[in-house]
Design a protein around this motif. Structure first.
Motif, short mmCIF file in Angstrom:
data_model
loop_
_atom_site.label_atom_id
_atom_site.label_comp_id
_atom_site.label_asym_id
_atom_site.label_seq_id
_atom_site.Cartn_x
_atom_site.Cartn_y
_atom_site.Cartn_z
N THR A 225 -110.17 -34.39 68.12
CA THR A 225 -109.27 -33.45 67.75
C THR A 225 -109.23 -32.19 68.58
N ALA B 116 -106.95 -30.47 59.18
CA ALA B 116 -105.92 -31.75 59.00
C ALA B 116 -106.06 -32.95 60.10
N SER B 117 -106.62 -32.65 61.28
CA SER B 117 -106.79 -33.69 62.14
C SER B 117 -108.05 -34.58 61.59
N ARG B 118 -108.97 -33.80 61.18
CA ARG B 118 -110.25 -34.46 60.66
C ARG B 118 -109.85 -35.39 59.37
N SER B 119 -108.85 -34.94 58.55
CA SER B 119 -108.67 -35.55 57.42
C SER B 119 -107.93 -36.80 57.77
N LEU B 120 -107.35 -37.07 58.91
CA LEU B 120 -106.67 -38.02 59.36
C LEU B 120 -107.23 -39.02 60.25
N GLY B 121 -108.55 -38.62 60.12
CA GLY B 121 -109.56 -39.88 60.89
C GLY B 121 -109.87 -39.43 62.15
N LEU B 122 -109.59 -38.54 62.84
CA LEU B 122 -109.94 -38.48 64.24
C LEU B 122 -111.32 -37.51 64.34
#
Length: 497
Positions: free
Chosen positions: A412, A401-407
């Motif tokens: 992350t 979820a964090s990576r999908s938000l661009g982090l």
């Protein structure tokens, strides 16, 4: 033809001269050996002579409370002072367990050992001894109630006799008292406590030491041991090959014997320290635990300092190792895994001795720093596994979820994974920190003046075995309980947040 004979005679004469001259030179070198080592020169250059000793062997060496400060006194210390004075340098006394003295000498931590050590042929294989400065007999300490029961070591068939680890007495029991069970301990004060609590039936010690313990410890008396001793007596041990120091020490010992300084000066002085020169009431007051409060306070200070530094660096290194082990980089993963498995698979005692003595062959690391390094490196391996398990407990969906938000991966880990992992592992980290405080007590074996070291000093000085241990237990409990309570406060705050 005559010329040929003359040439032949000349050649034969030359050959005879060449064979005779080297033999004469060799004979001269045997009768007047030259000392070529630079040990004495090094001592004079640094201006100090470092003496190693185990101060639990009265009247040879013992620790006394003098104006609130611990000070090593005894016959051996006086001899060390004499040798240093004759060399024109300062004497520095370093204390450690008896069985660590020769290792410290070999690795260059100390320049000489003066600790009531007998110059036996086996020890002489690894060190160079001076001439013997004192020879005493061998006795057995027994409980006063058993005085009519035992006469010498032959009376102890099927019984247990205690002796100091690595001592001449331990060797004598092994070789001569075949029907006796040998029990060894590092400290004479522990042996006396074992005798009082009936862990064994006698303690084998030097005659002079037996007299000191019998005089100052109630319920204990000395009897002849009956051992046959193949030893020249107590001598100073030097590094193998340090002939220059041996020769210098022998000159001092010769003067000590000539003037009978041991019997006339050193023994009476040690006796005054042992009895404190006070009446019974004053002596009892000086042996109270309150009189040694400064010792315990100093021990707590060292313990807290070692623990605090070790916790900080242990956590820092542990976090790095955990991230390395979780990394997709195979090299970093392998290094971290190898370190963690190796450290967790070897005893902390071995790691400590290796850092202090082993690395001492390359670089001279002080005892306190060696203790901090060993405890911190050991703790890091366990902290790494705690952190790794905490990170692994977080659901993979959090990362996705964090990576999908661009982090980024690092963001992350920093803002999403680690805060949640810390909440999960906080109780485990607390347990590790509490364990570290207790495990730091092992540094006392290399002479670091932590709480355990100070309690042993009080035991040796007061001839009281149990009470210093009770005080030490209470102090450790106060420290660990306080830390556990503090960790629980932060744990509740984390849950609330």
């Amino acid at each position: 033809m005559k010329k040929a004979w003359k040439w032949l005679e000349s050649i034969l004469l030359l050959m005879i001269l060449l064979t005779i001259i080297p033999q004469n030179v060799g004979a001269a070198s045997k009768t007047a050996p030259k000392v070529t080592d630079n040990y004495l020169q090094k001592v004079k250059q640094k201006g100090e002579l470092i003496m190693g000793t185990s101060p639990d062997f009265p009247p040879y060496e013992f620790v006394k409370n003098i104006n609130g400060k611990s000070k090593v006194e005894g016959i051996d210390v006086e001899i060390g002072k004499k040798v240093a004075h004759d060399l024109g340098v300062k004497l520095v006394v370093r204390t450690m367990d008896f069985d660590s003295l020769l290792v410290a000498l070999e690795t260059g931590k100390i320049d000489m050992v003066i600790s009531g050590m007998d110059a036996t042929p086996k020890r002489a294989q690894s060190v160079d001894f001076s001439h013997a400065y004192y020879k005493s007999g061998q006795d057995l300490l027994i409980r006063t109630s058993d005085k009519n029961k035992y006469h010498d070591y032959h009376s102890f068939a099927g019984k247990a006799i205690g002796a100091q680890t690595g001592s001449l007495q331990a060797t004598l029991i092994k070789e001569q008292a075949k029907k006796v069970t040998l029990k060894t301990m590092d400290k004479d004060s522990d042996l006396i406590l074992g005798l009082q609590t009936k862990k064994f039936d006698a303690v084998a010690v030097d005659t002079a030491t037996a007299g000191a313990f019998a005089k100052n410890t109630s319920g204990i008396t000395a009897i002849p041991s009956g051992f046959k001793v193949d030893s020249a007596g107590s001598a100073i041990a030097f590094h193998k090959g340090a002939k220059s120091l041996v020769n210098a020490a022998n000159k001092s010992i010769a003067e000590i014997k000539q003037k009978d300084l041991i019997n006339q000066v050193y023994l009476p002085k040690a006796g005054k320290y042992l009895t404190n020169g006070k009446n019974q009431k004053a002596a009892k007051a000086s042996n109270s635990m309150w009189a040694y409060k400064d010792f315990f306070i100093a021990g707590v200070g060292y313990t807290l300092f070692i623990s605090a530094i070790s916790v900080f660096f242990g956590f820092l290194l542990g976090a790095i190792l955990a991230l390395m082990r979780l990394s997709h980089n195979q090299f970093a993963h392998t290094i971290a895994k190898a370190y963690i498995e190796f450290v967790r698979g070897t005893p902390l005692m071995v790691q400590l001795l290796f850092i202090y003595f082993g690395l001492g062959l390359i670089i001279n690391i002080p005892a306190l720093l060696s203790g901090i390094i060993a405890v911190a490196l050991n703790s890091a391996a366990y902290v790494a596994e705690v952190i790794r398990s905490g990170v692994s407990s977080i659901a993979k969906g959090q990362t996705e979820a964090s990576r999908s938000l661009g982090l980024s991966r690092s963001a992350t880990m920093r803002y999403v994974i680690m805060p949640q992992a810390m909440k999960n592992i906080w109780p485990a980290l607390g347990n590790e920190f509490v364990s570290l405080i207790k495990e730091s007590s092992i540094v006392s074996v290399i002479g670091v003046k932590d709480l355990i070291y100070q309690s042993r000093i009080v035991q040796a000085d007061t001839y009281r075995g149990v009470m210093p241990l009770v005080i030490t237990m209470i102090l450790y409990f106060i420290i660990t309980f306080s830390l556990s309570s503090l960790m629980k406060v932060f744990e509740r705050k984390m849950k609330h947040d």
